[in-house]
Design an enzyme around this catalytic site. Structure first.
Site, PDB file in Angstrom:
ATOM      1  N   HIS A 162       3.646  11.920 -13.164  1.00 32.15           N
ATOM      2  CA  HIS A 162       5.117  12.281 -12.977  1.00 32.15           C
ATOM      3  C   HIS A 162       5.783  13.049 -13.852  1.00 32.15           C
ATOM      4  O   HIS A 162       5.384  12.791 -15.376  1.00 32.15           O
ATOM      5  CB  HIS A 162       6.533  10.942 -12.760  1.00 32.15           C
ATOM      6  N   HIS A 204       2.291  24.618 -18.189  1.00 30.78           N
ATOM      7  CA  HIS A 204       3.144  24.212 -17.415  1.00 30.78           C
ATOM      8  C   HIS A 204       3.051  22.949 -16.736  1.00 30.78           C
ATOM      9  O   HIS A 204       2.637  22.383 -15.982  1.00 30.78           O
ATOM     10  CB  HIS A 204       3.237  24.951 -16.348  1.00 30.78           C
TER      11      HIS A 204
END
Length: 540
Positions: free
Chosen positions: A540, A292
């Site tokens: 981010h 992920h």
């Protein structure tokens, strides 16, 4: 007009692939071939009858070929609306013949830039006549077919065969849309070269030209490589696009040797793994395991096999169904170890025959070979869409060496602690913020990613290290005696103290908090060695 008979075709191509076969098919349908320079020569050498563009216009090619198709008899023949009486009368008055098909591909501008040509040669490879013909033909797609991609030759010929030498409107509309995308991408490459290439090699610097890395208008061009099954979730649509620049090395350019088609998430995770393993490009064998988009295990060692084993040991749970990237060619032993558990994607510069045979037994496993690794310090830009706009920044290619860090505690790190600090720092750069990475002896011990505060990241990373030790039967977690990296400064001492509780003995962080002195004092009291980098790595 629904269907248009092709009576005259204008061909002018840089890429000669498929040209002769196309010319032969057009001749079979009785199409008059009009051509220029090297294109005409190639067609004649194949025994085809060709009319020179200079014969059509009544003017010779001039100015080193810069002026040959920029003429009313060319553009009038392309732009004339065939069912408009005034246009038809103008064509008759000025002896302008209709052109029903244009086959054009443009000077190889991007390829010329990519091979490092000098400025005059680059300028000469800015096509003028080609894009002009493409745009004229595309605008008048009701009457003219425009082909800019050799991959469309076969479909064109099939259409002519099926419709008695005619093109249907639906095909002309599709080709026109593709043509405008083609010229837009071409002009984008030129604009980007002026903005980011030519200007920044100016002897007086980009300031002399008023250049900036962020021009007022940002031309962006990508070519679709493939449609994907779906996006991050099944209800989302997705596609893979490739950058227009030639010579770019990345996941989008990798060769997929085997396995089922990659998904959106596979590409995203593979890119994260590939970019991180590139940090260790020319050094010792390195392995990165990603889940992920975050690394769950990273290690360097004396061999690819040992690097994989060490990376896997960091988090054996998350590694299941993960993405594995290596900076060395794959061998049989490493392939055997990787295929011992379910792995989604494996990425490496290459793989020997034995390794390929082992992977071939796992038919769903995707094996990507990249040929090389990108330079982690290369310049470039990253983009992110937001509602109604686009955020663009220079890519995070910042790197820290031993000479760049500043010891801020009473105790300086040992040689091994400093090496572990720098290793952890490289990994933390690729972990979602707030990022905490424990590392020891060239491998990650625990990774804390994407938490809303740094304290929780430090605790999660320590817990994962403890869990890994229990599963492996180690006497203690590898956070004992480890170095810990924080992608941004510790705003309070609590995150640092969580690292102390986990057993870390050295810390690397950017510094710059208004509470730096408080954090340094806490580190001194705990006997830690701490260094500041002066550089932050938010992700981010």
């Amino acid at each position: 007009m629904t269907q248009v008979k092709i009576s005259r075709a204008l061909l002018s191509v840089s890429d000669k692939d498929g040209l002769v076969e196309l010319g032969q098919a057009l001749a079979r349908h009785g199409v008059e071939l009009v051509s220029t320079g090297g294109t005409a020569k190639a067609l004649r050498e194949a025994g085809l009858e060709v009319r020179d563009i200079s014969d059509l216009t009544g003017f010779p090619e001039m100015m080193d070929g810069r002026v040959k198709t920029l003429h009313p008899k060319v553009h009038g023949g392309l732009l004339a609306v065939r069912d408009n009486d005034e246009h038809v009368a103008a064509m008759a008055a000025h002896e302008i013949g209709a052109i029903d098909l244009v086959v054009v591909n443009l000077y190889p501008f991007a390829e010329t830039v990519a091979r490092g040509a000098e400025r005059p040669e680059i300028i000469e490879n800015i096509d003028i006549g080609g894009p002009s013909m493409v745009r004229s033909a595309a605008k008048n797609h009701a009457h003219v077919a425009i082909v800019t991609d050799p991959s469309d030759y076969a479909a064109l010929v099939e259409s002519l065969d099926a419709h008695d030498g005619k093109t249907p409107l639906a095909m002309r509309i599709r080709l026109a849309a593709k043509a405008y995308a083609h010229t837009a991408a071409y002009d984008s490459a030129i604009a980007n070269w002026f903005a980011w290439g030519d200007a920044f090699t100016h002897p007086e610097g980009p300031e002399a030209l008023g250049a900036t890395p962020f021009p007022e208008t940002m031309p962006v061009a990508f070519s679709r490589v493939d449609m994907l099954r779906y996006g991050e979730n099944p209800h989302q649509q997705a596609a893979l696009y490739r950058g227009a620049s030639v010579g770019t090395q990345g996941i989008a350019q990798a060769e997929q040797v085997q396995g089922k088609a990659l998904s959106y998430n596979n590409y995203n995770d593979a890119d994260a793994a590939f970019e991180l393993v590139a940090e260790f490009g020319g050094e010792d064998p390195a392995c990165v395991i990603v889940k992920h988009a975050n690394p769950c295990g990273v290690a360097v060692s004396g061999s690819a096999l040992d690097a994989y084993k060490a990376a896997f040991a960091c988090d054996t749970v998350s590694a299941f169904g993960g993405i594995v990237a290596l900076n060395r060619p794959l061998d049989a032993q490493t392939a055997e170890a990787i295929t011992a558990i379910f792995t989604e994607v494996v990425i490496a510069p290459d793989a020997d025959d034995e390794a390929r045979a082992i992977f071939a037994k796992k038919k769903n496993l995707r094996l990507l070979l990249t040929g090389s690794l990108p330079d982690a310090a290369r310049p470039g830009f990253s983009m992110k869409t937001i509602a109604g706009g686009l955020l663009i920044q220079s890519r995070d290619n910042g790197r820290i060496a031993e000479a760049d860090v500043q010891t801020v505690t009473t105790r300086a790190p040992t040689k091994q602690e400093l090496a572990d600090c720098l290793f952890a720092w490289r990994v933390a750069k690729h972990v979602k913020s707030n990022a905490i990475v424990y590392a020891k002896d060239g491998s990650t011990a625990g990774v804390g990613a994407g938490q809303m505060n740094r304290l929780e990241s430090a605790r999660i990373a320590a817990w994962k290290a403890k869990d890994a030790a229990e599963k492996a039967g180690w006497p203690e977690p590898r956070t004992i005696g480890s170095a810990v990296a924080s992608d941004a400064f510790f705003p309070f001492a609590d995150g640092l103290m969580a690292a102390v509780e986990a057993g870390a003995t050295a810390v690397i962080q950017p510094g710059g908090s208004i509470r730096d002195e408080e954090v340094i004092a806490a580190a001194d009291e705990a006997g830690l060695a701490m260094v500041f980098t002066g550089m932050r790595h938010f992700r981010h």
